[in-house]
Design a protein around this motif. Structure first.
Motif, mmCIF file in Angstrom:
data_model
loop_
_atom_site.group_PDB
_atom_site.id
_atom_site.type_symbol
_atom_site.label_atom_id
_atom_site.label_comp_id
_atom_site.label_asym_id
_atom_site.label_seq_id
_atom_site.Cartn_x
_atom_site.Cartn_y
_atom_site.Cartn_z
ATOM 1 N N CYS A 1 12.874 -24.719 30.131
ATOM 2 C CA CYS A 1 11.636 -24.421 29.409
ATOM 3 C C CYS A 1 11.277 -22.946 29.542
ATOM 4 O O CYS A 1 10.880 -22.298 28.572
ATOM 5 N N MET A 2 11.417 -22.418 30.742
ATOM 6 C CA MET A 2 11.113 -21.003 30.957
ATOM 7 C C MET A 2 12.045 -20.113 30.156
ATOM 8 O O MET A 2 11.632 -19.096 29.589
ATOM 9 N N SER A 3 13.303 -20.475 30.088
ATOM 10 C CA SER A 3 14.271 -19.698 29.317
ATOM 11 C C SER A 3 13.880 -19.671 27.849
ATOM 12 O O SER A 3 13.948 -18.622 27.190
ATOM 13 N N ALA B 1 12.589 -16.414 25.546
ATOM 14 C CA ALA B 1 13.296 -16.056 24.312
ATOM 15 C C ALA B 1 12.366 -16.093 23.110
ATOM 16 O O ALA B 1 12.388 -15.202 22.248
ATOM 17 N N GLN B 2 11.537 -17.138 23.007
ATOM 18 C CA GLN B 2 10.647 -17.286 21.853
ATOM 19 C C GLN B 2 9.598 -16.184 21.785
ATOM 20 O O GLN B 2 9.199 -15.773 20.692
ATOM 21 N N TYR C 1 8.520 -9.829 33.983
ATOM 22 C CA TYR C 1 8.743 -10.070 32.564
ATOM 23 C C TYR C 1 7.523 -9.576 31.808
ATOM 24 O O TYR C 1 6.390 -9.977 32.092
ATOM 25 N N VAL C 2 7.773 -8.700 30.837
ATOM 26 C CA VAL C 2 6.687 -8.064 30.094
ATOM 27 C C VAL C 2 6.915 -8.253 28.603
ATOM 28 O O VAL C 2 8.021 -8.594 28.159
ATOM 29 N N ASP C 3 5.848 -7.993 27.822
ATOM 30 C CA ASP C 3 5.980 -8.017 26.372
ATOM 31 C C ASP C 3 6.938 -6.927 25.923
ATOM 32 O O ASP C 3 6.915 -5.812 26.442
ATOM 33 N N LYS C 4 7.737 -7.252 24.923
ATOM 34 C CA LYS C 4 8.692 -6.270 24.422
ATOM 35 C C LYS C 4 7.983 -5.060 23.833
ATOM 36 O O LYS C 4 8.452 -3.926 23.976
#
Length: 845
Positions: free
Chosen positions: A731-733, A737-738, A807-810
């Motif tokens: 789910c985290m993966s 990705a989404q 993990y950050v926003d692109k």
């Protein structure tokens, strides 16, 4: 004189008696007990003074027999000292009462001041008149120093005239005291306090007494012993003071409750941390103050990440500033002045630490800032350059001075302003030795080049351009501040793909266009900033509007010096006038002793401040590297007054004469010629200092090598903290990705947690007050910059200088969704509030 005292007493009596009566506290005729005591004293004063005046007039023989011998004898010394003490003390008491009357128990202290003023003013005037009367009776003592005194007076008149013109120009034009809308308008820095100046005066007398008694001659290497005592005393004093958190050293708060650097200090530490993790100065970036950054990296290597430990070691080194101020003060006007300014420098740093919470734009020994290190090397250069000129230009001294200046330039670029000033004054002072001066200039330049060449080579290797300073930190000020003259806001942000050269060229075009559009306005704001620096320098001596309590005289509780708005009250105006008088006297006395070289510190100060003013900055910490020279001249002026007063006293006159004679014995230091091996050794040391910058980028292994997103995901998902979080891996993966999240890793710096409604008094993103609770920290590694993780509660484990994977926003790299933090074997993972509220990916509780 007695008749004048009687008249002054009558005026004081009339002033006191004509005040409104104390209806509630009246004892007699509506007068209170304190007012009756004052009236009684003044009536007695008038009676005694009048009787003495009548007796002196009617019986000149009695006056000659009884009074005149008193003035010429030891009793006259006692009267002189007592008169000076009474005059000064009376005005100090009155000033304190008026100061207290502005705040707190206003009416109480206003009443005290109003009722005591007539008595205290009578005492002050009478004391000054008695001093003048005794001086007239002892005018014969001036015969032996008449030529010297006239020469000093002529020089003083020139200095006072120039300072007077400066003051009149500032008052008529408002330049230097009326802010404009461009750049950063500076206020005076932390001043010396009154008790500190009084202590310096006491030290003057103690050192004079010690030297005049030939005590110095019995001690080998006395100056080294004094220097060691000053360093030890300064070190113990500074280390005994706790770090008082403020703007550049943020107060402790969750999660670690530690002091962390902020603003410029934070930037320097970020680069130092980047060196420690093997990323150099962020690869190809060109930061300001590179040598100070390497110095910080060295301190972290020695003592670790604790702010307190780094500051303790830094203080051991910065404590040499009072020591070298002692040496230059001694060269300028003897050991008393040297000891005085050294002690003032040490005490001023303590005052700055106390004032940190309520003072803006501050720099002192407990901050990660470059002004004090720059001051050390500027003092060294100026002191050695003056000795070089006075010693008939020995080559080796010029080379050493140049190398030391090169180190100062690598700490703060403006230090280069010292070189042309010293060379120009050396030429003016001795035009017949032009070739010797030129040779010395070449050697000084060679010393500078040896130090800075590794930095220039490093920048050329990385950018293909010969660059010294980054446009992102220097040229940007020119573009941004001068464009504000027309009220516009220029686009000074770096554009994607823009090289250093292109960025610098674009910023220079903005600057040139702004100046061309309004050259008169550009010159005006530049002059305004420069004169603002000059005025703020003069106010390094205190100028108060009021007092909250007596404790403020010892330990400031607010930044009274920042109340300055260029409009002093009538009593206040007397202080700047007196300060200009002292400054002019100090300059004149130095000029008489050292010739034109005496103006070297002042010239460097003005040129250094002009350099700062070009970027439309002024005041505060921008003055610190060179404002020591202003209080050095002040102290020389005070010393001349004190020694002059001691010359009036029969008991201390021989002591003063012996002291001045001893001062002449060591006027020209002798510097032996050096072999070429000394040049090679010194040059090698200078080169090592300069080369430490690029070398520091090579000696540390890369701690966070670039990794693929897959590799970072594997590290993240396989961690113990992830397994304990109850999150579903698949789910985290999918979520990552989404939402296009990007992983990056690096070192955590300065983590701070802010609850809802909390923040700093700034508009800086992440730190400003916000309703959103959040964890704010900096990263250096594969990402450099700010990270904000929205979370309701402070993390229990998030140590400074730990490893982090986020993990950050692109498209918004500052916004974190997840953070995995590690420190040794211990680790923890944190999720943003937005992710947790979505209730996704939870495999089990």
């Amino acid at each position: 004189m007695f008749a004048l005292w009687a008249i002054q007493g009558l005026i004081g009596f009339w002033q006191l008696a004509s005040l409104p009566s104390d209806a509630e506290n009246g004892l007699l005729l509506g007068f209170s007990a304190s007012r009756l005591a004052g009236i009684g004293f003044l009536l007695l004063w008038v009676f005694v003074s009048g009787a003495l005046a009548v007796r002196s007039y009617r019986d000149p023989a009695w006056r000659e027999r009884r009074l005149n011998p008193i003035f010429a004898s030891q009793s006259g010394d006692i009267l002189l000292v007592a008169s000076l003490f009474i005059g000064i003390t009376s005005q100090i008491v009155l000033a304190i009462l008026w100061g207290l009357s502005q705040r707190g128990e206003v009416f109480k202290y206003a009443a005290y001041a109003t009722r005591s003023a007539p008595v205290l003013n009578v005492l002050t005037l009478s004391a000054l008149e008695l001093i003048l009367w005794i001086v007239l009776h002892r005018q014969g003592i001036f015969a032996s120093i008449r030529i010297t005194g006239r020469d000093l007076l002529k020089r003083s008149l020139i200095a006072w005239g120039l300072l007077g013109l400066f003051a009149v120009f500032v008052m008529l034009t408002g330049l230097g005291i009326i802010p404009d809308r461009t750049g950063t308008w500076g206020l005076p820095g932390v001043p010396l306090l009154e008790w500190q100046i009084l202590l310096a005066c006491v030290l003057f007398i103690v050192v004079i007494w010690f030297e005049a008694r030939r005590g110095v001659e019995r001690i080998r290497h006395v100056d080294l012993w004094i220097a060691a005592a000053l360093w030890l005393g300064t070190t113990l004093l500074w280390l005994s003071q706790p770090i008082v958190p403020a703007l550049s050293a943020m107060p402790p708060r969750a999660p670690n409750y530690e002091v962390y650097p902020y603003i410029d200090a934070q930037v320097y530490d970020e680069y130092a941390q980047s060196i420690l993790i093997g990323n150099g100065m962020r690869e190809v970036e060109i930061p300001s103050r590179p040598l100070y950054i390497v110095f910080l990296a060295f301190l972290h290597t020695v003592v670790g990440q604790s702010y307190n430990n780094v500051i303790a070691v830094q203080s051991l080194l910065l404590a040499f500033l009072p020591v070298i101020l002692y040496w230059i003060g001694k060269d300028f006007y003897g050991r008393p002045v040297g000891v005085g300014i050294a002690v003032l420098a040490a005490l001023r740093d303590v005052t700055s630490n106390i004032a940190a919470p309520f003072t803006n734009n501050l720099s002192y020994s407990k901050l990660y800032l470059s002004e004090l290190p720059t001051a050390i090397f500027l003092v060294l250069f100026i002191g050695l350059a003056i000795r070089w000129a006075r010693s008939k230009y020995p080559d080796y001294l010029a080379f050493i001075a140049g190398g030391l200046l090169g180190i100062g330039i690598m700490i703060r670029t403006q230090a280069v302003a010292a070189l042309p000033v010293l060379l120009f004054l050396a030429w003016l002072a001795d035009r017949k030795r032009l070739m010797s001066i030129v040779r010395g200039a070449i050697l000084m330049t060679l010393g500078i080049v040896i130090v800075i060449s590794p930095w220039i080579w490093r920048n050329y290797r990385n950018t293909g351009q010969f660059i010294f300073d980054s446009p992102a930190t220097q040229t940007i000020n020119l573009a941004q501040h001068y464009s504000a003259i027309s009220g516009t806001e220029a686009d000074v942000l770096r554009q994607p793909g823009e090289s250093n050269t292109e960025y610098n060229d674009r910023l220079m075009k903005i600057f040139i266009k702004s100046v061309s559009a309004d050259p008169v306005g550009a010159v005006r704001v530049l002059v305004n900033r420069f004169l603002n620096n000059c005025v703020d320098n003069i106010l390094i001596l205190p100028l108060r509007n009021d007092l909250m309590n007596l404790n403020e005289l010892w330990r400031p509780g607010r930044s009274f010096w920042e109340d300055w708005r260029g409009q002093p009250t009538a009593p206040q105006a007397a202080l700047p006038i007196f300060y200009l008088f002292l400054l002019g006297l100090g300059l004149a006395a130095s000029w008489k002793r050292l010739g034109l070289l005496a103006f070297a510190p002042l010239g460097v100060n003005l040129f250094y401040n002009l350099w700062t003013s070009i970027t439309l900055l002024s005041g505060g910490r921008f003055l610190l590297a060179m404002d020591w020279c202003i209080y050095m001249y002040y102290m020389i002026g005070l010393f001349v007054l004190i020694s002059g007063f001691m010359y009036l006293l029969n008991a201390t006159r021989p002591m003063i004469l012996r002291w001045y004679e001893s001062l002449k014995l060591h006027e020209v230091p002798v510097i032996p010629r050096r072999a070429w091996s000394h040049y090679v050794l010194a040059g090698a040391l200078f080169f090592v200092v300069g080369a430490s910058i690029p070398l520091s980028e090579k000696i540390f292994p890369k701690k966070y090598p670039p990794q693929t997103q897959e590799r970072l995901w594997s590290e993240f998902s396989s961690s113990k903290a992830f397994a304990e979080s109850g999150l579903d891996v698949a789910c985290m993966s999918r979520f990552i990705a989404q939402n296009g999240l990007q992983a990056t890793d690096g070192r955590v710096l300065s983590p701070r947690f802010y609850g809802a409604g909390e923040g700093e008094s700034t508009l800086k993103f992440g730190y400003q007050v916000s309703d959103q609770p959040r964890l704010v920290f900096l990263m250096t590694g594969n990402y450099n910059g700010l990270v904000v993780l929205d979370m309701a509660e402070s993390p229990a484990f998030f140590p400074n200088a730990s490893d982090v994977l986020v993990y950050v926003d692109k498209d918004e790299a500052t916004r974190a969704w997840f953070a995995l933090v590690r420190d040794g074997e211990k680790e923890a993972m944190y999720l943003s509030d937005e992710f947790k509220s979505s209730n996704q990916c939870m495999a089990h509780p």
